[in-house]
Design an enzyme around this catalytic site. Structure first.
Site, PDB file in Angstrom:
ATOM      1  N   ALA A 100       0.796  -1.223   0.000  1.00 25.81           N
ATOM      2  CA  ALA A 100       0.000   0.000   0.000  1.00 25.81           C
ATOM      3  C   ALA A 100       0.827   1.270   0.000  1.00 25.81           C
ATOM      4  O   ALA A 100       0.313   2.341  -0.317  1.00 25.81           O
ATOM      5  CB  ALA A 100      -0.934   0.000   1.214  1.00 25.81           C
TER       6      ALA A 100
ATOM      7  N   HIS B  12       0.517  -5.821 -22.981  1.00 30.09           N
ATOM      8  CA  HIS B  12      -0.482  -4.845 -23.425  1.00 30.09           C
ATOM      9  C   HIS B  12      -0.850  -5.010 -24.898  1.00 30.09           C
ATOM     10  O   HIS B  12      -2.014  -5.211 -25.255  1.00 30.09           O
ATOM     11  CB  HIS B  12       0.032  -3.414 -23.213  1.00 30.09           C
TER      12      HIS B  12
ATOM     13  N   LYS C 109       9.935   4.459 -25.604  1.00 32.82           N
ATOM     14  CA  LYS C 109      10.010   5.562 -24.663  1.00 32.82           C
ATOM     15  C   LYS C 109      10.834   6.692 -25.270  1.00 32.82           C
ATOM     16  O   LYS C 109      11.608   6.475 -26.193  1.00 32.82           O
ATOM     17  CB  LYS C 109      10.647   5.100 -23.348  1.00 32.82           C
TER      18      LYS C 109
END
Length: 603
Positions: A124, A352, A448
């Site tokens: 978290a 993806h 990128k």
């Protein structure tokens, strides 16, 4: 503009089971196999002996049957009567099903008590949790898409109080959905349901302490638990083991969302899957690829299967190539250490873009159920040729000065080795050897530090045979062809390029767009991909999550070329930061008489 998108929430309760899950439950209700008879205990050979003893003890003491996932511990077994078939709950326990349960939601107690959902974000304190997961959960709460009784727990090694977690989470929550006055109130209500527990990822004791806290919030209701693993892959199996053995739901379902990467190659992926399945069933594992939750990706099947104009054209007879393009206008920027271990092929292409390709190219599924859709995706992946080095170009961005600003090279990142050959750009030509797509090149490129940021699908159709207007439009056949563009992000849109006559007395042709621009057409806010996928996981809807055989088929396409690149230490082609990428990508496309659709003046 600022309107609710509550219609995006399911028309049924957030705990209502999906049709695909319902069918699997129906099979349990109707089954008469020996494995579901009273007194029969199904035991995995890999289960530890102490858990086998516990299972036999339950049978001998109460004549109840608990068929548990390997290594799972049942916290409670409800007495049942003889001659009733069993239903396998997601948490791994068996219970008496009613007719209504087989039709309706798994999340409701058979005695009529309300259910509760506990969502534990493992890891978290990380960026993904702060920037994506907690904001997505708040958006779902804001829109009323979460169940009435829910709790969000953060779990990480960092020492933190509940108040400190809430402060951290509040800094990333936004009211982007609606600017109404009650947003602040909603935010406070959501934060009141957020709690924190500090612990090690490999400690059963720490997860047992979490279990006690979850039970306090569940208050005796039927408990359903969702664990989101926002941690590095080397922690997955330890976290799953501890959660399964010490913090599984006692009388509801237990599900685990696993973030990519799912291994580095076929071998490591198979080992990860084997490790997870020691403690979880396949239907408890939700492998998340957030790109499958993108609005335009989910719209692919609607566009194709509900529009007669497209479906007849969706084959090699009319389509000459399909392009999947992903570009970012920034470098690794703080993620160099992680990225260098994976590279652009593993980070973007193998998951993806390949998942989008499978959705694009699949045959019409029997139904919209998760398993029917995933079956068709697997068929596509298994029909594809393994990628070869000759059909791939790799690149790496180098330093570049533009407008007086100097942009760093990939190896300037302090967390990246100076001699790194990890590609930050890759282009590939893939082929599907089946009747529909034989000979059609599927081109992918991802990179990128390029000149813009976008993700899109470009479908280039074949030329009109014997086109009467060739001399009017010129000799540029690429310009004369029709092209369907699906812009996934940013500024979502679908547009079709057509040839059109320019108004006037002469015969001059022009390239025009039939454009569906989402921002102009729809006033509703488009939900983030994580919102849709988290809601699907809570509901048990699996069609946008990756099945283990899908994962195996995907890795089998890329593993050979990845190993070859690393073993031969292939040097990437260097391209300037902010450019269109390596020149080699254009030669690759030209080999198949294709031109990248995003390099034209029009785009």
């Amino acid at each position: 503009m600022a309107t609710l998108y509550s219609t995006h929430c399911r028309s049924y309760s957030p705990l209502t089971q999906s049709s695909s899950s319902s069918s699997s439950y129906s099979s349990y209700c109707s089954s008469s196999s020996s494995s579901s008879k009273l007194g029969h205990v199904a035991v995995s050979s890999s289960a530890p002996k102490r858990f086998l003893a516990a299972k036999l003890s339950v049978l001998s003491q109460s004549q109840n049957v608990a068929r548990m996932q390997d290594g799972a511990v049942a916290t409670a077994v409800t007495p049942i009567e003889n001659d009733y078939p069993f239903k396998k709950l997601k948490g791994g326990l068996l219970s008496v099903p009613s007719t209504d349960e087989c039709k309706d939601a798994v999340g409701f107690d058979i005695n009529g008590n309300e259910s509760t959902v506990s969502i534990t974000v493992v890891g978290a304190s990380g960026d993904l949790a702060k920037k994506k997961i907690f904001p997505a959960l708040f958006a779902l709460y804001y829109e009323g898409c979460l169940p009435k009784h829910f709790t969000v727990y953060g779990y990480a090694r960092s020492k933190m109080t509940d108040a400190e977690l809430r402060t951290m989470v509040s800094q990333t929550l936004t009211c982007r959905i609606d600017k109404r006055e009650n947003c602040g109130e909603k935010m406070e209500q959501f934060l009141e349901r957020c709690f924190y527990h500090s612990g090690q990822y490999d400690s059963q004791e720490n997860f047992a302490e979490l279990d006690k806290k979850l039970k306090e919030h569940e208050g005796g209701k039927v408990s359903n638990r969702l664990f989101y693993l926002s941690v590095p892959p080397n922690v997955f199996i330890d976290a799953v083991r501890c959660a399964s053995l010490s913090a599984s739901a006692g009388n509801g379902w237990t599900r685990v969302i696993v973030e990519k990467p799912f291994g580095r190659d076929s071998e490591s992926s198979a080992a990860l899957t084997k490790g997870l399945k020691q403690y979880l069933d396949e239907d408890q594992i939700f492998r998340i690829d957030h790109y499958l939750g993108k609005e335009l990706v989910e719209n692919l099947s609607v566009l194709r299967f509900s529009n007669l104009i497209f479906e007849p054209l969706w084959s090699r007879q009319y389509i000459r190539n399909v392009q999947f393009i992903f570009s970012e206008d920034f470098g690794t920027e703080g993620r160099g250490g992680y990225f260098d271990n994976y590279g652009i092929i593993r980070d973007i292409m193998q998951n993806h873009l390949l998942q989008i390709l499978a959705l694009f190219a699949m045959e019409t599924p029997v139904t919209l159920d998760a398993e029917d859709i995933r079956n068709e995706k697997v068929k596509v992946l298994r029909s594809m040729r393994p990628l070869e080095l000759e059909n791939m170009v790799i690149g790496q961005y180098k330093s570049h000065t533009k407008g007086g600003v100097t942009y760093p090279a990939y190896t300037d990142d302090k967390t990246v080795p100076k001699d790194s050959l990890t590609p930050t750009f890759a282009a590939a030509a893939l082929f599907i050897d089946n009747a529909r797509w034989d000979g059609v090149p599927f081109l992918m490129k991802a990179g990128k530090a390029l000149h813009n940021k976008k993700a899109e699908i470009r479908v280039q159709f074949r030329h009109v045979p014997g086109n009467l207007y060739n001399r009017n439009i010129g000799t540029d056949l690429d310009r004369a062809t029709n092209e369907l563009v699906i812009r996934v992000q940013p500024d979502e849109a679908i547009y079709l390029k057509i040839n059109n006559k320019v108004p006037g007395l002469g015969m001059k042709l022009d390239r025009s767009n039939l454009n569906l621009h989402y921002a102009a057409r729809y006033s509703k806010e488009i939900p983030d991909a994580y919102e849709r996928l988290l809601l699907d996981a809570i509901e048990g809807e699996r069609r946008l999550f990756i099945r283990s055989d899908e994962l195996d088929a995907a890795w089998s396409l890329f593993t050979p070329v990845l190993k070859e690149l690393e073993e031969k230490r292939i040097i990437p082609e260097y391209y300037p930061y902010g450019s269109r990428g390596p020149v080699g990508a254009h030669y690759l496309a030209a080999r198949y008489k294709v031109r990248w659709g995003d390099v034209s003046v029009e785009q």
